[in-house]
Design a protein around this motif. Structure first.
Motif, mmCIF file in Angstrom:
data_model
loop_
_atom_site.group_PDB
_atom_site.id
_atom_site.type_symbol
_atom_site.label_atom_id
_atom_site.label_comp_id
_atom_site.label_asym_id
_atom_site.label_seq_id
_atom_site.Cartn_x
_atom_site.Cartn_y
_atom_site.Cartn_z
ATOM 1 N N VAL A 179 0.842 -1.205 0.000
ATOM 2 C CA VAL A 179 0.000 0.000 0.000
ATOM 3 C C VAL A 179 0.871 1.246 0.000
ATOM 4 O O VAL A 179 0.590 2.220 -0.724
ATOM 5 C CB VAL A 179 -0.944 -0.008 1.220
ATOM 6 N N GLN A 180 1.942 1.242 0.771
ATOM 7 C CA GLN A 180 2.809 2.412 0.831
ATOM 8 C C GLN A 180 3.469 2.677 -0.532
ATOM 9 O O GLN A 180 3.519 3.820 -0.995
ATOM 10 C CB GLN A 180 3.869 2.210 1.916
ATOM 11 N N ARG A 181 3.999 1.630 -1.167
ATOM 12 C CA ARG A 181 4.632 1.817 -2.477
ATOM 13 C C ARG A 181 3.606 2.299 -3.510
ATOM 14 O O ARG A 181 3.927 3.090 -4.398
ATOM 15 C CB ARG A 181 5.272 0.512 -2.935
ATOM 16 N N SER A 182 2.379 1.834 -3.390
ATOM 17 C CA SER A 182 1.325 2.259 -4.319
ATOM 18 C C SER A 182 1.001 3.732 -4.137
ATOM 19 O O SER A 182 0.757 4.452 -5.113
ATOM 20 C CB SER A 182 0.069 1.406 -4.110
ATOM 21 N N ARG A 183 0.995 4.192 -2.894
ATOM 22 C CA ARG A 183 0.764 5.622 -2.648
ATOM 23 C C ARG A 183 1.881 6.455 -3.282
ATOM 24 O O ARG A 183 1.639 7.511 -3.869
ATOM 25 C CB ARG A 183 0.716 5.895 -1.151
ATOM 26 N N GLU A 184 3.110 5.978 -3.145
ATOM 27 C CA GLU A 184 4.237 6.713 -3.728
ATOM 28 C C GLU A 184 4.109 6.773 -5.248
ATOM 29 O O GLU A 184 4.394 7.800 -5.872
ATOM 30 C CB GLU A 184 5.546 6.039 -3.318
ATOM 31 N N ARG A 185 3.677 5.658 -5.834
ATOM 32 C CA ARG A 185 3.505 5.665 -7.283
ATOM 33 C C ARG A 185 2.353 6.570 -7.690
ATOM 34 O O ARG A 185 2.426 7.272 -8.689
ATOM 35 C CB ARG A 185 3.264 4.252 -7.800
ATOM 36 N N MET A 186 1.269 6.563 -6.919
ATOM 37 C CA MET A 186 0.137 7.443 -7.208
ATOM 38 C C MET A 186 0.568 8.907 -7.166
ATOM 39 O O MET A 186 0.131 9.726 -7.986
ATOM 40 C CB MET A 186 -0.986 7.203 -6.206
ATOM 41 N N ALA A 187 1.436 9.267 -6.199
ATOM 42 C CA ALA A 187 1.911 10.643 -6.097
ATOM 43 C C ALA A 187 2.685 11.052 -7.333
ATOM 44 O O ALA A 187 2.740 12.235 -7.685
ATOM 45 C CB ALA A 187 2.780 10.798 -4.844
ATOM 46 N N GLU A 188 3.299 10.084 -8.044
ATOM 47 C CA GLU A 188 3.991 10.366 -9.308
ATOM 48 C C GLU A 188 3.022 10.406 -10.487
ATOM 49 O O GLU A 188 3.132 11.244 -11.380
ATOM 50 C CB GLU A 188 5.045 9.295 -9.583
ATOM 51 N N MET A 189 2.082 9.478 -10.482
ATOM 52 C CA MET A 189 1.203 9.316 -11.635
ATOM 53 C C MET A 189 0.191 10.447 -11.767
ATOM 54 O O MET A 189 -0.108 10.900 -12.875
ATOM 55 C CB MET A 189 0.464 7.968 -11.554
ATOM 56 N N VAL A 190 -0.372 10.890 -10.668
ATOM 57 C CA VAL A 190 -1.455 11.877 -10.716
ATOM 58 C C VAL A 190 -1.042 13.174 -11.398
ATOM 59 O O VAL A 190 -1.731 13.656 -12.294
ATOM 60 C CB VAL A 190 -2.031 12.115 -9.309
ATOM 61 N N PRO A 191 0.102 13.792 -11.027
ATOM 62 C CA PRO A 191 0.492 14.995 -11.766
ATOM 63 C C PRO A 191 0.810 14.706 -13.226
ATOM 64 O O PRO A 191 0.569 15.534 -14.094
ATOM 65 C CB PRO A 191 1.720 15.506 -11.008
ATOM 66 N N ALA A 192 1.358 13.523 -13.513
ATOM 67 C CA ALA A 192 1.647 13.172 -14.906
ATOM 68 C C ALA A 192 0.364 13.083 -15.725
ATOM 69 O O ALA A 192 0.363 13.359 -16.932
ATOM 70 C CB ALA A 192 2.402 11.848 -14.974
ATOM 71 N N LEU A 193 -0.738 12.707 -15.086
ATOM 72 C CA LEU A 193 -2.028 12.614 -15.768
ATOM 73 C C LEU A 193 -2.761 13.950 -15.786
ATOM 74 O O LEU A 193 -3.868 14.036 -16.315
ATOM 75 C CB LEU A 193 -2.907 11.555 -15.083
ATOM 76 N N ASP A 194 -2.162 14.974 -15.201
ATOM 77 C CA ASP A 194 -2.753 16.310 -15.167
ATOM 78 C C ASP A 194 -4.087 16.313 -14.425
ATOM 79 O O ASP A 194 -5.034 16.997 -14.803
ATOM 80 C CB ASP A 194 -2.938 16.848 -16.597
ATOM 81 N N ILE A 195 -4.168 15.526 -13.354
ATOM 82 C CA ILE A 195 -5.367 15.479 -12.510
ATOM 83 C C ILE A 195 -5.133 16.354 -11.288
ATOM 84 O O ILE A 195 -4.145 16.192 -10.572
ATOM 85 C CB ILE A 195 -5.680 14.031 -12.079
ATOM 86 N N GLN A 196 -6.043 17.288 -11.065
ATOM 87 C CA GLN A 196 -5.937 18.185 -9.917
ATOM 88 C C GLN A 196 -6.665 17.563 -8.719
ATOM 89 O O GLN A 196 -7.837 17.201 -8.827
ATOM 90 C CB GLN A 196 -6.561 19.542 -10.250
ATOM 91 N N VAL A 197 -5.967 17.428 -7.601
ATOM 92 C CA VAL A 197 -6.557 16.869 -6.383
ATOM 93 C C VAL A 197 -6.758 18.006 -5.385
ATOM 94 O O VAL A 197 -5.798 18.659 -4.977
ATOM 95 C CB VAL A 197 -5.656 15.774 -5.785
#
Length: 800
Positions: free
Chosen positions: A560-578
């Motif tokens: 779960v922790q590694r997935s959160r770290e990957r999500m933190a990379e992926m979301v800005p790359a997808l241009d999704i505003q949180v």
């Protein structure tokens, strides 16, 4: 005076038959209404124009005719006799009063869906009977289907059929090009699936009113069916729901592994659509599913989403599709291409690629076919499911699914299982995602039922059934079936009962299901619970699934922790505003679920969102001069190709990267690669990018003989880079080869010849649709020449 007599025209005869009326004729035969005096009945007589060339051909033809004569079925026009008159073969059939299907479609147009299905069921019954007898039709088309006075379909003209048991001459390509299965054009023998493909095209024509392929040139017709998917238009004369569309698309699938295996299997699918059966206690009735799918189709771009998923899935299901095919499919969608490239350039993927990645071809080569396929499928969902009115809830559901996919990937044991687990977890809650997008009002009703009062609310499944008539799971499974998703993926979409014991899986598909269930429960815990309760909830999921999946509690928490770290990379790359303080932000919190550690940069939970938004803003396109952007794209592509050359990538991968770099950077309509054919000495089009690029490439045949003096020949032989701003100028048009003027005729184009040892090796061709629209400055030209030289270098590398 004698009474004058009226002269009667002489009766035309063929053997004992009187030919009374010409019913129809084609290039190879004529069909007559004839009379058989011996049996006192009218018949249909088909006379072949051409004489049989030899006795062996006649023997073979009579052998096939005997096989057809044994067929007795209500939906097959019976063959009474086969014989030869003056070396002209002829067939005698029952005379069926009624038009051919082609005549009916010409006169009345497309048929309503239910009527078309009923008629096609008769055709398929006839075909199935013939197949059981070992006979393949091989020329099924509307003109070979009669509709009698009772409205019953009658299949005729098995005159070129093949006897499966005895075999037949396969040297000639037999049939009508516009209805031929791709495998026939590739020289493979006819099978029952050959007739299934033709039946699918006939059914398409019944629904649309015109053939799927309308090419006068038989070779172009064959090429289209071999290289292009058949897809029903979005707008049709009569409504056609997505379930029936899926049946048509599967029947006409180019890959036999995807196509229905038999006429009976296609008939069963059509019968199930026409008369849906009671689900026997299941909540999700067929009629309810179809009703919801019709609503989805008319409410938004569900057909476009369906087609996109189906195209990518067909590429994944085919054993013959390649890196080239997948990258071409992705490149058709500019937004999808840009998002995918931003994603593979995030830290996780970039470290695997050894630098920036600027082409889809390079991304596929480095990340892997399955990895890019799965990213494309997930991005297609994001790209097609955008609605400003419900943006927040849709974004949250998409990010939750993406988190589940990443968790499943981390929990998997191997690379192959990781990719399967990622997409299984992403699609596990497909029904919920679809309802969130297409039925937002119903979602509100479902939520109200779930929170009706303390302790009295329904669970999600029961609430969905009460509002929609079926559960989220059943809706998702129904859509997955219509999309043609693999059975293993469909099986992984079934949830485990909350109180059901989790047993160790005995087969890989069951393990995939457990990974998808566990990953989604973990993602739900992170998203829907306050951070203080995360550790407890995650440990509970680990306790439930740990033994079955052979995972320790620590393994689950770290995943779960590694997935959160990957999500933190992926979301800005997808241009999704949180948004700050939103639930979605919990999916990006990299501090760790248990310890609550401070980030090394000292930022707190709410500050993280600011970082994400800032990074996303930096990735947005900046308004720069067009030439600067083009040069940057070309330079990035050159770096990609350089890396590939160092790593000894396959020649086709390097060449495709070069074409893709030109195509995307300069916005060409088409970019094609031509290579010199060692046998003929001609420069022949191989492949390319752009609309119908494969068809266009097939038309390029540049004569390199000493006497050839057209523009293309001179450019190739002299190795001169050439830009034609306006090909319609008379004195220039005269220098263009005839094949180009007739079959390509682009108004402006660029030619970059490839020379090896001062001899023509190949040619890169690029065009645009408007005269004078290709504008290349000195810097861009220099970069283009570098790309061309890299292509030559790749050939040299292979030669050594």
């Amino acid at each position: 005076m004698p009474t004058p007599t009226t002269a009667h025209p002489p009766v035309r005869r063929l053997g004992r038959y009187e030919l009374r009326q010409l019913l129809g004729q084609g290039g190879q035969s004529a069909v007559w209404k004839a009379f058989d005096p011996r049996l006192d009945r009218e018949v249909a007589l088909k006379l072949h124009r051409a004489q049989a060339s030899d006795g062996q051909t006649l023997t073979q033809w009579l052998h096939e005719a005997r096989a057809v004569a044994r067929l007795t079925h209500p939906h097959i026009v019976p063959l009474f006799e086969a014989d030869v008159h003056d070396r002209h073969p002829y067939l005698v059939f029952e005379l069926v009063e009624g038009p051919t299907l082609s005549q009916r479609l010409r006169e009345h147009g497309a048929m309503p869906a239910a009527e078309a299905v009923r008629l096609m069921l008769g055709v398929l019954e006839g075909l199935e009977h013939a197949h059981r007898a070992g006979v393949i039709h091989r020329d099924l088309k509307p003109s070979n289907i009669l509709v009698d006075r009772d409205g019953r379909a009658r299949v005729m003209d098995f005159g070129i059929a093949v006897n499966q048991g005895q075999g037949t001459v396969q040297d000639a390509l037999v049939g009508t090009p516009g209805y031929m299965a791709p495998e026939l054009a590739q020289g493979l023998p006819a099978t029952v699936q050959t007739d299934v493909f033709a039946a699918g095209l006939v059914f398409y024509e019944m629904l649309v009113g015109v053939p799927a392929v309308r090419e006068s040139d038989p070779y172009r017709a064959l090429h289209r069916l071999t290289h292009e998917d058949v897809a029903l238009p979005a707008q049709l004369p009569h409504p056609v729901d997505d379930a029936l569309r899926a049946i048509v698309h599967r029947a006409t699938a180019r890959e036999t592994s995807v196509r229905y295996a038999s006429a009976g299997e296609l008939a069963a699918a059509l019968q199930a659509w026409l008369t849906p059966k009671d689900t026997g206690g299941q909540v999700a009735g067929h009629a309810t599913l179809e009703f919801l799918m019709r609503r989805m189709r008319h409410k938004s771009d569900f057909p476009a989403l369906t087609d996109a998923v189906a195209r990518i899935q067909r590429l994944a299901a085919s054993e013959h599709e390649s890196l080239h095919g997948l990258s071409n499919e992705i490149l058709k969608d500019v937004a999808l291409t840009n998002k995918l490239l931003r994603l593979v350039n995030s830290a996780h993927y970039r470290s695997a690629g050894g630098g920036s990645i600027s082409t889809v071809t390079r991304a596929v080569a480095l990340v892997g076919f399955a990895g890019i396929r799965n990213l494309a499928l997930s991005l297609v969902m994001l790209e097609h499911m955008q609605d400003k009115a419900h943006a927040a809830s849709l974004k949250e559901e998409y990010l939750r699914s993406l988190m589940a996919g990443n968790v499943a990937r981390e929990l998997a044991l191997s690379g192959r299982e990781a990719e399967e687990a990622f997409i299984a977890a992403m699609f596990h809650n497909l029904g919920r995602t679809l309802v969130q997008f297409y039925f937002p009002e119903e979602v509100e009703q479902i939520h109200r039922l779930m929170h009706a009062g303390r302790g009295s609310g329904l669970d999600e499944s029961a609430a969905a059934v009460q509002v929609l008539g079926l559960s989220f799971e059943e809706l998702g499974l129904g859509v997955a079936r219509h999309w043609g998703l693999p059975q293993a993926l469909q099986a992984s979409m079934r949830k485990l009962a909350a109180d059901a014991p989790v047993k160790k899986p005995s087969v890989p598909t069951e393990r995939l299901r457990l990974l998808a269930c566990a990953a989604n429960e973990l993602a739900d815990a992170v998203l829907y619970l306050e951070r203080a309760h995360h550790v407890e909830a995650l440990k509970a999921v680990a306790a439930r699934y740990g033994a079955a999946l052979e995972l320790a509690e620590r393994d689950v928490l770290e995943a779960v922790q590694r997935s959160r770290e990957r999500m933190a990379e992926m979301v800005p790359a997808l241009d999704i505003q949180v948004a700050a303080g939103s639930r979605s932000q919990r999916l990006l919190d990299t501090r760790g679920p248990a310890q609550g550690l401070q980030r090394s940069d000292g930022l707190g939970e709410h500050d993280l969102d600011t970082v994400v938004q800032t990074q996303a803003g930096e990735l947005q396109d900046v308004a720069e001069p067009a030439h600067d952007l083009a040069a940057q794209g070309l330079a990035a592509g050159i770096q990609d190709v350089s890396n590939a050359l160092v790593e000894n990538c396959k020649l086709n991968e390097v060449l495709h990267m070069i074409l893709e770099t030109m195509y995307r950077s300069l916005g060409f309509g088409h970019v094609l690669l031509c290579l010199r054919d060692a046998r003929s000495g001609m420069m022949i089009g191989r492949y390319g990018l752009g609309r119908d690029a494969e068809q266009l490439a097939a038309r390029f045949r540049i004569d390199l003989s000493p006497t050839a003096t057209d523009l293309f020949a001179l450019v190739c032989k002299k190795g001169v880079d050439t830009l034609i701003s306006d090909a319609r100028v008379p004195n220039l048009a005269e220098r263009l080869p005839e094949w180009y003027r007739r079959q390509v005729d682009a108004p402006t184009f660029l030619l970059l010849p490839l020379m090896l040892r001062q001899a023509p090796l190949g040619l890169i061709y690029a065009d645009k649709a408007r005269s004078g629209s290709i504008s290349i400055d000195e810097r861009e030209l220099s970069l283009l020449r570098t790309l061309r030289n890299q292509a030559v270098m790749a050939f040299k590398q292979v030669a050594h």
